[in-house]
Design a protein around this motif. Structure first.
Motif, PDB file in Angstrom:
ATOM      1  N   GLY A   1       0.813  -1.202   0.000  1.00 36.86           N
ATOM      2  CA  GLY A   1       0.000   0.000   0.000  1.00 36.86           C
ATOM      3  C   GLY A   1       0.844   1.247   0.000  1.00 36.86           C
ATOM      4  N   LEU A   2       0.195   2.344   0.326  1.00 41.81           N
ATOM      5  CA  LEU A   2       0.860   3.643   0.383  1.00 41.81           C
ATOM      6  C   LEU A   2       1.143   3.989   1.845  1.00 41.81           C
ATOM      7  CD1 LEU A   2       1.741   6.339  -0.948  1.00 41.81           C
ATOM      8  CD2 LEU A   2      -0.639   7.091  -0.700  1.00 41.81           C
TER       9      LEU A   2
ATOM     10  N   THR B   1      10.245   2.096  -2.324  1.00 40.84           N
ATOM     11  CA  THR B   1       9.108   1.940  -3.227  1.00 40.84           C
ATOM     12  C   THR B   1       9.435   0.923  -4.311  1.00 40.84           C
ATOM     13  OG1 THR B   1       8.291   4.179  -2.842  1.00 40.84           O
ATOM     14  CG2 THR B   1       7.655   3.120  -4.918  1.00 40.84           C
ATOM     15  N   ALA B   2       8.571  -0.091  -4.425  1.00 43.37           N
ATOM     16  CA  ALA B   2       8.807  -1.170  -5.383  1.00 43.37           C
ATOM     17  C   ALA B   2       7.628  -2.134  -5.324  1.00 43.37           C
ATOM     18  CB  ALA B   2      10.095  -1.922  -5.046  1.00 43.37           C
ATOM     19  N   VAL B   3       7.620  -3.058  -6.272  1.00 43.39           N
ATOM     20  CA  VAL B   3       6.738  -4.211  -6.164  1.00 43.39           C
ATOM     21  C   VAL B   3       7.519  -5.285  -5.417  1.00 43.39           C
ATOM     22  CG1 VAL B   3       5.425  -5.969  -7.387  1.00 43.39           C
ATOM     23  CG2 VAL B   3       5.548  -3.635  -8.306  1.00 43.39           C
TER      24      VAL B   3
ATOM     25  N   GLY C   1       3.101 -10.408  -6.705  1.00 37.43           N
ATOM     26  CA  GLY C   1       3.677  -9.146  -6.253  1.00 37.43           C
ATOM     27  C   GLY C   1       2.660  -8.237  -5.598  1.00 37.43           C
ATOM     28  N   THR C   2       3.151  -7.394  -4.712  1.00 37.59           N
ATOM     29  CA  THR C   2       2.315  -6.395  -4.064  1.00 37.59           C
ATOM     30  C   THR C   2       3.066  -5.065  -4.081  1.00 37.59           C
ATOM     31  OG1 THR C   2       1.007  -5.891  -2.079  1.00 37.59           O
ATOM     32  CG2 THR C   2       3.137  -6.948  -1.721  1.00 37.59           C
ATOM     33  N   GLN C   3       2.364  -4.002  -4.424  1.00 40.42           N
ATOM     34  CA  GLN C   3       2.998  -2.698  -4.583  1.00 40.42           C
ATOM     35  C   GLN C   3       3.162  -2.016  -3.223  1.00 40.42           C
ATOM     36  OE1 GLN C   3       4.057  -0.904  -7.514  1.00 40.42           O
ATOM     37  NE2 GLN C   3       4.937   0.441  -5.942  1.00 40.42           N
ATOM     38  N   VAL C   4       4.355  -1.523  -2.980  1.00 40.77           N
ATOM     39  CA  VAL C   4       4.638  -0.707  -1.806  1.00 40.77           C
ATOM     40  C   VAL C   4       5.099   0.654  -2.302  1.00 40.77           C
ATOM     41  CG1 VAL C   4       6.151  -0.384   0.181  1.00 40.77           C
ATOM     42  CG2 VAL C   4       5.217  -2.658  -0.326  1.00 40.77           C
ATOM     43  N   THR C   5       4.414   1.686  -1.864  1.00 35.46           N
ATOM     44  CA  THR C   5       4.770   3.047  -2.251  1.00 35.46           C
ATOM     45  C   THR C   5       4.996   3.864  -0.991  1.00 35.46           C
ATOM     46  OG1 THR C   5       3.408   2.877  -4.256  1.00 35.46           O
ATOM     47  CG2 THR C   5       4.083   5.085  -3.548  1.00 35.46           C
TER      48      THR C   5
END
Length: 122
Positions: free
Chosen positions: A9-10, A90-92, A115-119
């Motif tokens: 997540g963000l 920040t990456a997948v 994959g999971t998005q990290v922002t």
């Protein structure tokens, strides 16, 4: 084996986030499970790994101390606790399974999650 990551997540810089990776299917014989990440325009890089039987952990040097890998054998789930996050994190993030012993090598891993998005915002 199927792997499903969650928890991305963000988050603001300095904050924490915990990723999970649930495994299903035939997981017997897995030597280790690991986390990798891939930022835009960069290669997928090793983050951390854990031996699934003995719990021995491995980290990339520059993340050691901020990230912690752990497992719950009963739930067949892998975790990555990330603290003091920075925008450059920040990456997948991907989890993966290997039956090999070179646990820091991307090519050693046989099965990957989506994959999971990290922002991380500054």
């Amino acid at each position: 084996v199927q792997l499903v990551e969650s928890g991305g997540g963000l988050v603001q810089a300095g904050g924490p986030l915990r990723l999970s990776c649930a495994a299903s299917g035939r997981t017997a014989g897995n030597y280790a499970r690991g986390w990798f990440r891939q930022a835009p325009g960069k290669e997928r890089e090793f983050v951390a790994a854990i031996n699934w039987i003995y719990g021995i952990t491995y980290y990339v040097d520059f993340l050691k101390g901020r990230f912690t890998i752990s497992k719950d054998n009963a739930k067949n789930t892998l975790y990555l606790q990330m603290n003091s996050l920075k925008p450059e994190d920040t990456a997948v993030y991907y989890c993966a399974v290997t039956t090999g012993v070179r646990v820091t090598a991307r090519g050693e891993y046989d099965v990957w999650g989506q994959g999971t998005q990290v922002t991380v915002s500054s």
